[in-house]
Scaffold this motif. Structure first.
Motif, PDB file in Angstrom:
ATOM      1  N   PRO A  80       1.463  18.216  20.080  1.00  0.00           N
ATOM      2  CA  PRO A  80       1.553  16.853  19.531  1.00  0.00           C
ATOM      3  C   PRO A  80       0.524  16.634  18.434  1.00  0.00           C
ATOM      4  N   ILE A  81       0.810  15.679  17.561  1.00  0.00           N
ATOM      5  CA  ILE A  81      -0.208  15.329  16.571  1.00  0.00           C
ATOM      6  C   ILE A  81      -0.757  13.940  16.911  1.00  0.00           C
ATOM      7  N   VAL A  82      -1.986  13.714  16.528  1.00  0.00           N
ATOM      8  CA  VAL A  82      -2.589  12.408  16.827  1.00  0.00           C
ATOM      9  C   VAL A  82      -2.266  11.487  15.665  1.00  0.00           C
ATOM     10  N   THR A  83      -1.532  10.410  15.957  1.00  0.00           N
ATOM     11  CA  THR A  83      -1.131   9.518  14.870  1.00  0.00           C
ATOM     12  C   THR A  83      -2.272   8.562  14.523  1.00  0.00           C
ATOM     13  N   ALA A  84      -2.327   8.226  13.231  1.00  0.00           N
ATOM     14  CA  ALA A  84      -3.366   7.292  12.782  1.00  0.00           C
ATOM     15  C   ALA A  84      -2.847   5.851  12.846  1.00  0.00           C
ATOM     16  N   GLN A  85      -1.561   5.692  13.190  1.00  0.00           N
ATOM     17  CA  GLN A  85      -1.019   4.323  13.216  1.00  0.00           C
ATOM     18  C   GLN A  85      -1.669   3.513  14.329  1.00  0.00           C
ATOM     19  N   ASN A  86      -1.756   2.219  14.077  1.00  0.00           N
ATOM     20  CA  ASN A  86      -2.452   1.401  15.068  1.00  0.00           C
ATOM     21  C   ASN A  86      -1.613   0.174  15.422  1.00  0.00           C
ATOM     22  N   PHE A  87      -1.557  -0.073  16.718  1.00  0.00           N
ATOM     23  CA  PHE A  87      -0.621  -1.075  17.246  1.00  0.00           C
ATOM     24  C   PHE A  87      -0.972  -2.480  16.755  1.00  0.00           C
ATOM     25  N   GLU A  88      -2.265  -2.811  16.747  1.00  0.00           N
ATOM     26  CA  GLU A  88      -2.691  -4.166  16.351  1.00  0.00           C
ATOM     27  C   GLU A  88      -2.243  -4.462  14.919  1.00  0.00           C
ATOM     28  N   ALA A  89      -2.328  -3.422  14.052  1.00  0.00           N
ATOM     29  CA  ALA A  89      -1.999  -3.631  12.635  1.00  0.00           C
ATOM     30  C   ALA A  89      -0.550  -4.089  12.481  1.00  0.00           C
ATOM     31  N   ALA A  90       0.269  -3.755  13.461  1.00  0.00           N
ATOM     32  CA  ALA A  90       1.680  -4.135  13.336  1.00  0.00           C
ATOM     33  C   ALA A  90       1.990  -5.423  14.100  1.00  0.00           C
ATOM     34  N   GLN A  91       0.968  -6.232  14.380  1.00  0.00           N
ATOM     35  CA  GLN A  91       1.200  -7.539  15.019  1.00  0.00           C
ATOM     36  C   GLN A  91       1.053  -8.639  13.977  1.00  0.00           C
ATOM     37  N   LYS A  92       1.662  -9.783  14.249  1.00  0.00           N
ATOM     38  CA  LYS A  92       1.715 -10.861  13.250  1.00  0.00           C
ATOM     39  C   LYS A  92       0.409 -11.652  13.158  1.00  0.00           C
ATOM     40  N   GLY A  93      -0.400 -11.589  14.195  1.00  0.00           N
ATOM     41  CA  GLY A  93      -1.648 -12.356  14.190  1.00  0.00           C
ATOM     42  C   GLY A  93      -1.364 -13.846  14.061  1.00  0.00           C
ATOM     43  N   ASN A  94      -2.168 -14.537  13.247  1.00  0.00           N
ATOM     44  CA  ASN A  94      -1.995 -15.992  13.129  1.00  0.00           C
ATOM     45  C   ASN A  94      -1.022 -16.394  12.026  1.00  0.00           C
ATOM     46  N   TYR A  95      -0.411 -15.440  11.394  1.00  0.00           N
ATOM     47  CA  TYR A  95       0.506 -15.775  10.291  1.00  0.00           C
ATOM     48  C   TYR A  95       1.855 -16.242  10.828  1.00  0.00           C
ATOM     49  N   PRO A  96       2.515 -17.144  10.104  1.00  0.00           N
ATOM     50  CA  PRO A  96       3.814 -17.608  10.598  1.00  0.00           C
ATOM     51  C   PRO A  96       4.884 -16.516  10.533  1.00  0.00           C
ATOM     52  N   HIS A  97       4.734 -15.601   9.585  1.00  0.00           N
ATOM     53  CA  HIS A  97       5.718 -14.522   9.442  1.00  0.00           C
ATOM     54  C   HIS A  97       4.991 -13.228   9.083  1.00  0.00           C
ATOM     55  N   PHE A  98       5.618 -12.105   9.424  1.00  0.00           N
ATOM     56  CA  PHE A  98       5.060 -10.823   8.977  1.00  0.00           C
ATOM     57  C   PHE A  98       4.968 -10.792   7.452  1.00  0.00           C
ATOM     58  N   MET A  99       5.967 -11.369   6.800  1.00  0.00           N
ATOM     59  CA  MET A  99       5.965 -11.289   5.335  1.00  0.00           C
ATOM     60  C   MET A  99       4.737 -11.996   4.756  1.00  0.00           C
ATOM     61  N   ALA A 100       4.379 -13.159   5.336  1.00  0.00           N
ATOM     62  CA  ALA A 100       3.197 -13.879   4.846  1.00  0.00           C
ATOM     63  C   ALA A 100       1.959 -13.024   5.058  1.00  0.00           C
ATOM     64  N   LYS A 101       1.885 -12.384   6.201  1.00  0.00           N
ATOM     65  CA  LYS A 101       0.730 -11.523   6.502  1.00  0.00           C
ATOM     66  C   LYS A 101       0.678 -10.358   5.513  1.00  0.00           C
ATOM     67  N   GLU A 102       1.834  -9.786   5.272  1.00  0.00           N
ATOM     68  CA  GLU A 102       1.858  -8.583   4.420  1.00  0.00           C
ATOM     69  C   GLU A 102       1.580  -8.923   2.958  1.00  0.00           C
TER      70      GLU A 102
END
Ligand code: F6R
Length: 617
Positions: free
Chosen positions: A241-263
């Motif tokens: 297996p390879i160790v992925t650098a992706q991180n779960f928190e980074a793919a959450q919306k947080g306090n933004y109304p939409h992912f698009m606004a966050k992005e």
């Protein structure tokens, strides 16, 4: 296109499948469904084909915990065959009830296979192509095959790219996954208690960061704490297996109304991140360590073909314009779905640069494969490392924007543009077209990019007012010239996909050749006209639209006192070197589409009929 998640372990799979599907839902949201093997060994399937509400309705339907089991598969659908409804939702079961499958891809010979199955007495319940796989696998299992052999045998009958997962009542501990061609990836991982499989690494991260990507032509069995990989002939494959650098928190919306606004808001960081380890501000140098082409090879490149689809094609167009102007190499950007079929002249002296945030777009992968077989050196500019595109390309240039979940690309476009700008400088320097003093000047300018982009985010309020006005139109025209043309095209694409307003992007010089016939009070025009050599030409185009009664909004450069005298609405972006202007005009285009979508009550994260990852052509 379509999301898969599967679990085999010790806990109740049902809530875990729902959570896994939430992570891959951006890939398709026409329907959602799960199948689990219950305590009696029977397959229980629950699904909902309610468009955007499918997954939340499914979650509610299973919340009473009447369905449970420790092994299961789940699917979110982007419809290709058959309308969006309950029966066409995945998973699909075989008529003998022994098997349930979830499928990504298109079965090109499905009518032929369906006729054969119908002739032999099978009754189809759905209009999907995928259901044929359920029956083929179910029959093989009934006649004694293992689930893995049955899935491999069924897939061998199918024409087209396929990714499939399956469970069988005869082998209640395992899930089988198979990948043939490029119909979306399959990634697997395990911990002591469970093993999981999904279309996207992000769904595995709550379980493990050590992942294995299936190559086309591979099949996998997962079972509590175990992952077994095989080729299609049944020979075991050993892969660390390879160790992925992706991180779960980074793919959450947080306090933004939409992912698009966050992005959109993350774009200064995305630009910064794309420059990390490449731009050295202190020494005034720039390098792309991932492009390990020999220096002498740079001189032998006589053409650059950039390719991609949608927003990535627009980034590629920017790339072509900046590579040609800085490195003086003839460069074009071409839509991958055209490039792949037109038998283009490509050879070892053509540098092919694919742009694809997902690294999974079917047409882009096919164009890349074509380039590979033609012997062209090839680079890919992408976000998702580990995706299929990295395995086709010779060089992977990661954009490092962080995973994008909103269906409409924003931060990945700006990070792709940043990477392509750096590629242009590296090619220019490698070919001796620019010297170290010029590179130093360019680096000095590029160093300002993150703060320039951050400043444009502050235009939100003004852009929002304009959005309210534009939301009253049914037709919009977007105009640009030179490096602003891809930005105008992108502005129009964003407006179409998010606000569902008909919007055309055009080279401003093309107007008189037909488009002018549309001008009038019913259609507003959005113009990208920062101060540069083409500014006067753009002013003339604006006047021509005004003279025909059209309302005009212009994205112009701070300090421009002329444009306000001809245009109805002006959004002023920071003054900056011409090389960087497309970055500062892009951001208001994105915000404009986002705000217009909100004004019209659309959901910007889940536009109708679209999916984030387009794994079918
Ligand atoms: C539009 C959009 C799409 C993608 C296109 C290519 O906002 O996101 O047009 O740009 O589907 O996708 P990738 O970059 O994954 O190849």
């Amino acid at each position: 296109m379509c999301g898969i998640f599967a679990y085999a372990g010790t806990e109740n799979a049902v809530p875990l499948l729902i959570e896994g599907l939430r992570s891959v839902e951006y890939r398709g949201y026409d329907s959602a469904g799960i199948s689990v093997i219950d305590g009696s060994g029977a397959i229980q399937t629950v699904k909902r084909g309610d468009h955007k509400s499918s997954l939340s309705n499914l979650a509610e339907a299973v919340s009473d915990r009447r369905v449970s089991g420790t092994v299961g598969i789940g699917h979110t659908r982007w419809a290709t065959h058959g309308e969006v409804n309950h029966t066409n939702s995945h998973p699909h079961s075989s008529s003998n009830g022994l098997v349930s499958i979830a499928h990504n891809g298109i079965i090109e010979n499905f009518l032929e296979l369906k006729d054969e199955l119908v002739d032999s007495g099978v009754e189809f319940r759905s209009d999907t192509d995928s259901e044929v796989l359920a029956h083929l696998v179910g029959r093989a299992v009934e006649s004694g095959s293992s689930l893995r052999d049955a899935v491999v045998a069924a897939a061998s009958r199918v024409k087209g790219n396929t990714a499939v997962v399956a469970v069988s009542a005869n082998e209640p501990e395992i899930v089988v996954g198979l990948r043939v061609g490029n119909a979306g990836g399959i990634v697997v991982g395990k911990n002591d208690d469970s093993a999981v499989m999904a279309s996207d690494t992000i769904a595995l991260l709550p379980y493990t960061s050590e992942v294995i990507y299936l190559e086309p032509g591979e099949v996998v069995e997962i079972e509590q704490g175990k992952v077994r990989l095989f080729d299609l002939d049944g020979s075991p494959i050993s892969r660390e297996p390879i160790v992925t650098a992706q991180n779960f928190e980074a793919a959450q919306k947080g306090n933004y109304p939409h992912f698009m606004a966050k992005e959109i808001a993350e774009q200064p960081d995305a630009v910064q991140s794309a420059m990390r380890g490449r731009v050295d501000i202190a020494s005034g140098t720039l390098s792309l360590p991932e492009l390990s082409l020999e220096r002498e090879h740079f001189g032998s490149i006589d053409r650059v073909i950039l390719t991609g689809m949608g927003t990535s094609l627009h980034a590629a167009m920017f790339g072509a314009s900046v590579i040609e102007s800085l490195a003086r190499i003839p460069s074009i950007a071409e839509n991958s779905s055209e490039l792949r079929y037109r038998n283009p002249v490509i050879g070892p002296s053509t540098l092919v640069v694919a742009v694809t945030q997902s690294g999974e777009t079917a047409d882009t992968l096919a164009a890349m494969e074509h380039a590979r077989s033609a012997g062209a050196p090839q680079a890919v500019v992408l976000e998702l490392e580990g995706s299929q595109a990295t395995r086709i390309a010779d060089f992977t240039l990661p954009i490092r924007a962080g995973q994008e979940i909103g269906v409409a690309s924003t931060k990945t476009m700006i990070a792709s543009m940043t990477t392509l700008l750096q590629l242009a400088v590296v090619l220019a320097e490698g070919r001796g077209v620019v010297g170290s003093v010029q590179v130093e000047k360019i680096v000095e300018a590029i160093a300002e990019l993150p703060s320039l982009v951050a400043t444009t985010l502050g235009l939100n309020g003004q852009v929002s007012k304009l959005a309210t006005r534009l939301s009253e139109f049914e037709d919009l025209l977007y105009l640009g010239r030179g490096a602003q043309l891809p930005i105008a095209l992108e502005g129009a694409l964003k407006m179409k996909e998010l606000a569902y307003i008909h919007a055309e992007g055009y080279p401003a010089g093309e107007m008189k050749h037909g488009v002018n016939a549309l001008l009038g009070p019913e259609m507003a025009t959005v113009v990208s006209a920062p101060k540069n050599d083409l500014y006067e030409k753009m002013l003339s185009n604006i006047s021509e639209v005004k003279a025909r009664g059209g309302e005009v909004a212009v994205i112009a450069t701070e300090g421009d006192e002329i444009v306000g005298r001809v245009a109805d609405h002006v959004i002023l972006v920071p003054d900056c070197p011409e090389l960087l202007q497309p970055f500062v005009t892009l951001v208001p285009m994105q915000i404009l589409a986002y705000e217009t979508a909100l004004a019209l009550g659309r959901d910007p994260d889940k536009p109708r009929n679209l999916a984030k990852t387009v794994t079918v052509e």
